[in-house]
Design a protein around this motif. Sequence first.
Motif, short mmCIF file in Angstrom:
data_model
loop_
_atom_site.label_atom_id
_atom_site.label_comp_id
_atom_site.label_asym_id
_atom_site.label_seq_id
_atom_site.Cartn_x
_atom_site.Cartn_y
_atom_site.Cartn_z
N HIS A 21 34.97 47.96 24.00
CA HIS A 21 34.65 46.64 24.55
C HIS A 21 33.28 46.70 25.24
CE1 HIS A 21 35.01 42.93 26.83
NE2 HIS A 21 36.02 42.61 26.03
N PRO A 22 32.42 45.69 25.01
CA PRO A 22 31.10 45.73 25.65
C PRO A 22 31.17 45.86 27.18
CG PRO A 22 31.12 44.08 23.92
CD PRO A 22 32.52 44.57 24.04
N CYS A 41 35.78 33.97 25.10
CA CYS A 41 35.88 35.29 25.73
C CYS A 41 35.26 35.17 27.13
CB CYS A 41 35.12 36.33 24.91
SG CYS A 41 34.94 37.88 25.81
N HIS A 97 31.70 36.48 27.78
CA HIS A 97 30.56 36.14 26.93
C HIS A 97 29.23 35.87 27.67
CE1 HIS A 97 31.51 31.67 27.22
NE2 HIS A 97 30.21 31.65 27.23
N CYS A 116 27.73 39.28 28.05
CA CYS A 116 27.86 40.22 26.95
C CYS A 116 26.57 40.31 26.11
CB CYS A 116 29.02 39.80 26.07
SG CYS A 116 29.28 40.92 24.70
N THR A 163 26.26 41.46 23.19
CA THR A 163 26.51 41.32 21.76
C THR A 163 27.34 40.08 21.44
OG1 THR A 163 28.32 42.88 22.10
CG2 THR A 163 26.32 43.78 21.14
N ALA A 164 27.30 39.08 22.33
CA ALA A 164 28.13 37.88 22.12
C ALA A 164 27.69 37.12 20.87
CB ALA A 164 28.03 36.98 23.34
N CYS A 183 32.32 33.56 20.28
CA CYS A 183 32.79 34.11 21.56
C CYS A 183 32.82 33.03 22.64
CB CYS A 183 31.89 35.25 22.02
SG CYS A 183 31.76 36.58 20.83
N CYS A 233 38.34 42.04 21.63
CA CYS A 233 36.95 41.64 21.39
C CYS A 233 36.78 41.27 19.93
CB CYS A 233 36.02 42.80 21.78
SG CYS A 233 34.32 42.59 21.25
N TRP A 234 36.02 40.20 19.65
CA TRP A 234 35.80 39.77 18.27
C TRP A 234 35.09 40.81 17.42
CZ3 TRP A 234 38.82 36.43 16.49
CH2 TRP A 234 39.18 35.28 17.20
N LEU A 235 34.35 41.70 18.05
CA LEU A 235 33.59 42.69 17.25
C LEU A 235 34.52 43.68 16.56
CD1 LEU A 235 30.64 43.68 19.61
CD2 LEU A 235 30.67 41.96 17.81
FE1 SF4 Z 1 31.28 40.17 23.76
FE2 SF4 Z 1 32.30 38.42 22.04
FE3 SF4 Z 1 33.43 40.79 22.34
FE4 SF4 Z 1 33.60 38.97 24.25
S1 SF4 Z 1 34.47 38.82 22.21
S2 SF4 Z 1 33.14 41.09 24.54
S3 SF4 Z 1 31.61 38.02 24.13
S4 SF4 Z 1 31.39 40.39 21.55
#
Ligand code: SF4
Length: 324
Positions: A250-251, A290, A293, A296, A298-299, A303, A321-323
Amino acid sequence: MPVPELLVKNLKVSFSTSKKELIAVRGISYQLNQGEILALVGESGCGKTVSALSILRLIQEPPGKIVSGEIIFAGKDLLKLKKKELQGLRGKDIAMIFQDPMTSLNPVLTIGEQIIETLLRHTSLSRKKAREKSFRLLEQVEIPSPLQKLDQYPHQLSGGMRQRAMIAIALSCSPRILIADEPTTALDVLIQAQILSLLKKIKKDTQMSILLITHDLGVVAEVAGRVMVMYAGEIVESGSVNDLFRSPLHPYTIGLMESIPTLESTQQKLSKLKEISGTVPSLSQVPFGCPFHPRCPTAETRCKTDKPKFKEISKTHSVNCWLH
Ligand code: SF4
């Protein structure tokens, strides 16, 4: 195969103000296994202490309120127990230690009296036997001159000794679970290391389950077996200590790891130390989608609108996390 000692399911806790209801814990679920040290990590205001206090229903109601969820211990939902049943369990089956022992210890009772009081409340020991056991407990937490310390008052002990005395009180009834809320934050580095090593020893000797609340990843690396990272009232990543330290996903976790001072960063310039931009959102302004965001690096577009779901990456490692 890990045996669950405590199951927390979809726990949601709020605080009401004159204007609106603020959600401090947003539906968290986890299990604490027998004989493990599980760390709950995050910045101040992320909901870690509120969620830990909710286990023993120590949230002041009102303004606090456990809105929903289940906390299962020994086959019972602690959120449904009557007050008297819960009081019988506090200190006996589940004990808690806090950051500042001075606020938890009674200043007008000797250390010995405070341990004896707990023993007399929860066991059938006589006063004489309770005093003998108090002496053994002070020995167990490695307090020097335990006989003398039994008759001393909290203000006569150093910060480290007071924390050891708190641990002795917590251990007095051999609880199955110990909740340790920032137990070393108020202590200097040397004493902190001694208290952490004491917690590890207790876990090894007694197979007690310990839920450790901390903001300090150094403490996590030192003692915990598993970690949950909390942000804005949610668990955003969980895994073994190896998972999180070797491959944080997670970022937010990555940001926390990068902001730990290393020998290199302190020898060079402190400006080399990375920080997570922005601040933890206030409970009244948790962002949509999120919650991380706005901070973040890398948003993505989604997000900002869609909430990610917890995803299992391996048997031990999950992330929200969406990533991933
Ligand atoms: Fe970052 Fe999006 Fe992951 Fe949230 S879901 S941590 S905003 S990349």
